[in-house]
Design an enzyme around this catalytic site. Structure first.
Site, short mmCIF file in Angstrom:
data_model
loop_
_atom_site.label_atom_id
_atom_site.label_comp_id
_atom_site.label_asym_id
_atom_site.label_seq_id
_atom_site.Cartn_x
_atom_site.Cartn_y
_atom_site.Cartn_z
N CYS A 3 58.17 40.89 68.09
CA CYS A 3 56.97 40.12 67.78
C CYS A 3 57.36 38.73 67.29
O CYS A 3 57.97 37.98 68.01
CB CYS A 3 56.07 40.86 66.79
SG CYS A 3 54.41 40.18 66.78
N HIS A 58 54.38 45.16 70.20
CA HIS A 58 54.92 46.06 69.19
C HIS A 58 55.28 47.39 69.82
O HIS A 58 54.42 48.25 69.96
CB HIS A 58 53.88 46.29 68.08
CG HIS A 58 53.66 45.08 67.23
ND1 HIS A 58 54.37 44.84 66.09
CD2 HIS A 58 52.82 44.03 67.37
CE1 HIS A 58 53.97 43.70 65.54
NE2 HIS A 58 53.03 43.19 66.31
N GLU A 106 56.68 49.77 68.47
CA GLU A 106 56.45 50.82 67.47
C GLU A 106 54.99 51.24 67.39
O GLU A 106 54.66 52.24 66.77
CB GLU A 106 56.97 50.37 66.10
CG GLU A 106 56.09 49.39 65.33
CD GLU A 106 56.24 47.92 65.78
OE1 GLU A 106 56.80 47.68 66.86
OE2 GLU A 106 55.77 47.04 65.03
#
Lengths: 250, 204
Positions: free
Chosen positions: B81, B184, B186
């Protein structure tokens, strides 16, 4: 392009998921962590957790749920309910939440929005509003879970919130909430046209068509609780319906 | 021997979910701002959410900008990011700020227009090339983005994956041993998890 989001919403009390109908008649549903995991695996695009007790005593219990959820799921999630200070926000984010929903506390102190946006970024601050559309058409902002009227009008409050730094809006229309008769499509559509931040439609989802309808009308995301909790419709069925209606879904 | 993976702790953003995501794919990252630990690592992860200038200043305060600029050539550097944006020459976020200059390009704002800013939500990851980082992803792979600025004027050979948001938004870039993810991983569900597994294979 960005897909439309389908968002299951989990109301939490005493560490458990509950769903109030018209904010009354609370009924217990399931364990938040297993429910969150199930929704994440079923293709939910995001999750929302509201601490509906929002009391000081319950705070630790709620934060514990947040951190367990963060441990188990790999999609974004928002938390709200009883968040009244930067410290509250920080505690939720530290526990693993991605976004903070502000409602009554922002009405009492709008600077909470700007403080949160400055410290954590606008993408993280969501202005949630409970709106009652009155007989003459006035869209009144309510607080305390819809129990208390304010003098605010929905469009002007949203405008102010966005100027202060809110990065997203949850528009919950109380007239529809718990009815399962569909969202307030026209108000949501007007919001989506007026504002340059994502609008999350809330209140009234009774079936997959309702979700599709409000997304086609311009909402960026649609939120629902009981239809998912009681297995009345699956997330994939909703997505199929939304796709058929011509929207992009994940 | 397993690779030593560190995540840079420089007070920016929420690294909790990123640490957990790596844990789910079997990696315990060490969260640290210790120069020696970072220099000795095989893989360095540079996370970040927030503003470019602030993040650069935090790195500078800890002397970590120089550590990253002069990283050993065998070391992998993964920016995620804002962490990816910091790898570039220059950012136009609130003024003009110099980045780490490890990748050639400029971080610019999305044009105000019909599209909402930030670019927030799930967008389809398009393949720039066939690449081990994209292994086992199907054609309908969506990833989760949250950002208002994107990498532009990049070297085209570095583009691995991108998404369409009015412009082509570089989603994954790679040059030598430097990799950047604009979205992202995650928070990108099973696709994100697969990408992290692929990443671990690539840097192994």
């Amino acid at each position: 392009m960005i897909s439309k989001r389908i968002i299951p919403c989990l109301d939490i009390a005493h560490g458990k998921v509950v769903k109030g109908v018209r904010f009354e008649g609370v009924k217990e549903v399931d364990d938040p962590v297993s429910l969150a995991k199930r929704y994440s695996e079923a293709g939910a695009d995001e999750l929302v957790f509201y601490d509906i007790m929002a009391s000081y005593e319950e705070r630790t219990l709620f934060l514990d749920v947040v951190s367990k959820v963060a441990d188990q799921i790999n999609i974004p999630f928002m938390v709200g309910g009883g968040i009244r200070s930067l410290e509250d926000m920080h505690a939720c984010l530290k526990a693993g939440a991605d976004k903070i929903s502000l409602n009554s506390a922002a009405i009492d102190d709008p600077s909470l929005i700007s403080k949160g946006a400055l410290r954590f970024g606008s993408q993280c601050i969501v202005l949630s509003m409970d709106v009652l559309v009155e007989e003459n058409g006035f869209a009144r902002v309510m607080k305390k879970g819809g129990r208390e009227a304010t003098s605010l009008e929905a469009f002007s409050w949203a405008t102010q919130g966005i100027e202060l730094g809110a990065g997203e809006i949850v528009l919950n229309v109380i007239n529809q909430d718990g009815t399962k008769e569909g969202f307030d499509v026209s108000l949501t559509s007007d919001f989506a046209k007026r504002f340059n931040v994502p609008i999350i439609a809330s209140g009234g989802a009774g079936n997959a068509q309702h979700m599709a309808e409000v997304l086609v009308a311009g909402a960026d995301a649609a939120l629902a609780a009981s239809i998912f909790h009681f297995n009345e419709v699956s997330i994939q069925e909703v997505k199929e319906e939304v796709r058929k209606a011509g929207c992009i879904v994940r | 021997m397993t690779a030593k993976i560190v995540m840079i702790d420089y007070g920016v953003g929420n690294v909790f979910s990123l640490l957990h995501a790596f844990k789910r794919v079997g990696v315990d990252c060490i969260l640290t701002d210790d120069v020696k630990l970072i220099q000795a690592a095989d893989v360095v992860i540079l996370p970040g959410v927030g503003a470019f200038e602030d993040a650069m200043n935090q790195l500078k305060n800890k002397g970590l900008d120089q550590v990253l600029k002069n990283k050993p050539s065998h070391q992998w550097l993964i920016g995620i990011c804002l962490g990816m944006q910091l790898l570039y020459d220059i950012s136009e976020e609130f003024g003009v700020h110099e980045g780490l200059g490890l990748l050639q390009g400029r971080i610019v704002k999305f044009h105000e227009g019909s599209l909402k800013i930030p670019h927030m939500g799930w967008n389809k990851l398009q393949r720039g090339v066939t690449h081990p980082l994209l292994k086992d992803l199907n054609n309908d792979a969506y990833v989760y983005y949250v950002h208002s600025y994107y990498a532009s004027e990049i070297e085209s050979s570095t583009l691995i994956g991108y998404s369409d948001y009015g412009v082509s938004v570089p989603g994954i870039v790679m040059k030598d041993k430097i990799i950047g993810f604009q979205f992202h991983p995650e928070k990108s569900g099973t696709v994100g998890e697969q990408l992290l597994r692929n990443l671990l294979e690539v840097v192994a």
